[in-house]
Design an enzyme around this catalytic site. Sequence first.
Site, short mmCIF file in Angstrom:
data_model
loop_
_atom_site.label_atom_id
_atom_site.label_comp_id
_atom_site.label_asym_id
_atom_site.label_seq_id
_atom_site.Cartn_x
_atom_site.Cartn_y
_atom_site.Cartn_z
N HIS A 1 1.50 3.59 8.40
CA HIS A 1 0.77 4.67 9.08
C HIS A 1 1.80 5.41 9.93
CE1 HIS A 1 -3.14 2.96 7.98
NE2 HIS A 1 -2.67 1.77 8.34
N ASN B 1 -6.72 0.71 -2.09
CA ASN B 1 -7.45 1.45 -1.04
C ASN B 1 -6.79 2.80 -0.75
OD1 ASN B 1 -5.26 0.07 0.09
ND2 ASN B 1 -6.20 -0.07 2.10
N HIS C 1 -9.01 -9.94 0.50
CA HIS C 1 -8.86 -9.76 1.95
C HIS C 1 -10.05 -10.47 2.57
CE1 HIS C 1 -7.86 -7.18 5.61
NE2 HIS C 1 -8.93 -7.87 5.94
N HIS D 1 -2.78 -12.53 2.83
CA HIS D 1 -2.42 -12.61 4.26
C HIS D 1 -3.26 -13.60 5.06
CE1 HIS D 1 -5.48 -9.57 4.03
NE2 HIS D 1 -4.67 -8.53 3.97
N HIS E 1 0.88 -1.18 0.00
CA HIS E 1 0.00 0.00 0.00
C HIS E 1 0.92 1.23 0.00
CE1 HIS E 1 -3.56 -2.41 1.41
NE2 HIS E 1 -2.60 -3.14 1.96
N PHE E 2 0.97 1.94 -1.13
CA PHE E 2 1.86 3.10 -1.22
C PHE E 2 1.12 4.44 -1.04
CE2 PHE E 2 5.67 0.97 -3.64
CZ PHE E 2 6.03 0.30 -2.49
N ARG E 3 -0.19 4.39 -0.79
CA ARG E 3 -0.97 5.52 -0.23
C ARG E 3 -1.18 6.71 -1.15
NH1 ARG E 3 -2.88 2.20 3.37
NH2 ARG E 3 -1.63 1.85 5.23
N ASP F 1 2.34 -7.01 2.59
CA ASP F 1 1.25 -6.15 3.07
C ASP F 1 1.82 -4.87 3.70
OD1 ASP F 1 -1.21 -5.11 3.61
OD2 ASP F 1 -1.66 -6.42 5.29
O1 DOR Z 1 -3.70 -4.01 8.39
C1 DOR Z 1 -4.05 -3.68 7.28
N1 DOR Z 1 -3.73 -2.48 6.78
N2 DOR Z 1 -4.80 -4.52 6.55
C2 DOR Z 1 -5.39 -4.12 5.42
O2 DOR Z 1 -6.11 -4.89 4.85
C3 DOR Z 1 -5.22 -2.76 4.90
C4 DOR Z 1 -3.96 -2.18 5.41
C5 DOR Z 1 -3.87 -0.69 5.17
O3 DOR Z 1 -4.10 -0.27 4.02
O4 DOR Z 1 -3.58 0.04 6.09
#
Ligand code: DOR
Length: 444
Positions: A310, A96, A181, A235, A64-66, A306
């Site tokens: 954050h 996402n 997921h 996962h 996830h590179f946001r 994964d």
């Molecule tokens: O822990 C998680 N963080 N599981 C996920 O499915 C999404 C991910 C996130 O994008 O932060």
Amino acid sequence: MSERFELLVRGGEVVTPDGIALADIGVRGGRIAAIGSLGGSGAADVLEAKGLTVLPGAIDTQVHFREPGNEHKEDLETGARAAVLGGITAVFEMPNTDPPTTTAAALADKLKRAKGRMWCDHAFYVGASPENADKLGDLEGLPGCCGVKVFMGSSTGSLLVPDDETLRAVLAHGKRRVSVHSEDETRLRERKAIAEKSGDVRDHPNWRDAETAVRATTRLLQAARTFGRKVHVLHTTTAEEIAFLAKNRDLATVEVTPQHLTLEAPECYERLGTLAQMNPPIREAGHRVALWQGIANGTVDVVGSDHAPHTRDEKAKRYPASPSGMPGVQTLVPILLDHVAAGRLSLARMVDLTSTTAARIWGLANKGALAVGRDADLTIVDRKARRTITNRWIASRCGWTPFDGMTVTGWPKATVIRGAIVMRDDEVRGKPIGRPLEFAETVG
Ligand code: DOR
């Protein structure tokens, strides 16, 4: 006969489909042109690999590179920089983001943002939603797309396919393997009070319990069987799912993460607090043992990180307001090498899990093996190096790792992408030359 190469990787322990042997690798036009004793050959650039091990480029199939939307946590440049520092040569990035990648325009926007900023090769997932279910057949076939991602349970972001009717609508459209997921949304809602009442992250695997994952995976396979549609369970965390998925190998491939293979409840929550909070959760010893059995008996196909960064401030919120996810793209290779050094899996198995099988499942014809004609994507490692993983080493914008302070045996020393050395001795070099991955028909 002496030949001329653009790059000669000299004297490494080379892991090929035929076995492990000392050899040189000659690169021309970004591809592997020769493997063997190439002593008499000339080269524009030489990488001395004596004492090092040359693996096929590691592909991280879940990051996830946001970007767009949450660049304060990570962006495509910082995420890809972290990837190559960790020996990763290609990534599949998750949908996402904000806005989520649910349309052709959102995918095109990500590809545009990636141009000239990505250090590694890449592809983007399209997220499934009730609104775009009937368009997924077209969306999954767009250039630069690695397939469809389904969130059966709520996690970070707004994407959700909560019920069987929508799940069936998603699986009815398209033909590529769908990545999922797998947590049951109804059960998550029923049990959320457990987390809210206690405010204690040690209850994370109690709220999102094994049954939550098992129910979703059972529902998923029922729906997949109706349509004969192949799925990839991301996962995977429970002993029950590993046993169940072992009986459904005709339809399902299985991912586990280094976090679930390495960390354990309740210890990790006591030591790391909400830093260890992810979805699905880190669970107790019995589940971890089952994941390792899945690695040993062939049920597990792929290790993906994964990578879900954050900030520390966000993580410091009171549980369960604290967001789920840990960074991992930079630590996947060293953590797995450490498990190899400890005898938990062979080096050849690690290569299957991090490169060869992913290339086969997703139809990346030029990746996944050290063989003449393939892209010269190389993860060059020192299997004997003893190094301590630290937050300082982490290039992700979030600036931390759950493995801070862990001393490992095995370290990425150089990352080569299509013949270009993009990382050497913990330094990123040259320009961000990452390109969109090209997929053949999926065969896995
Ligand atoms: O822990 C998680 N963080 N599981 C996920 O499915 C999404 C991910 C996130 O994008 O932060």
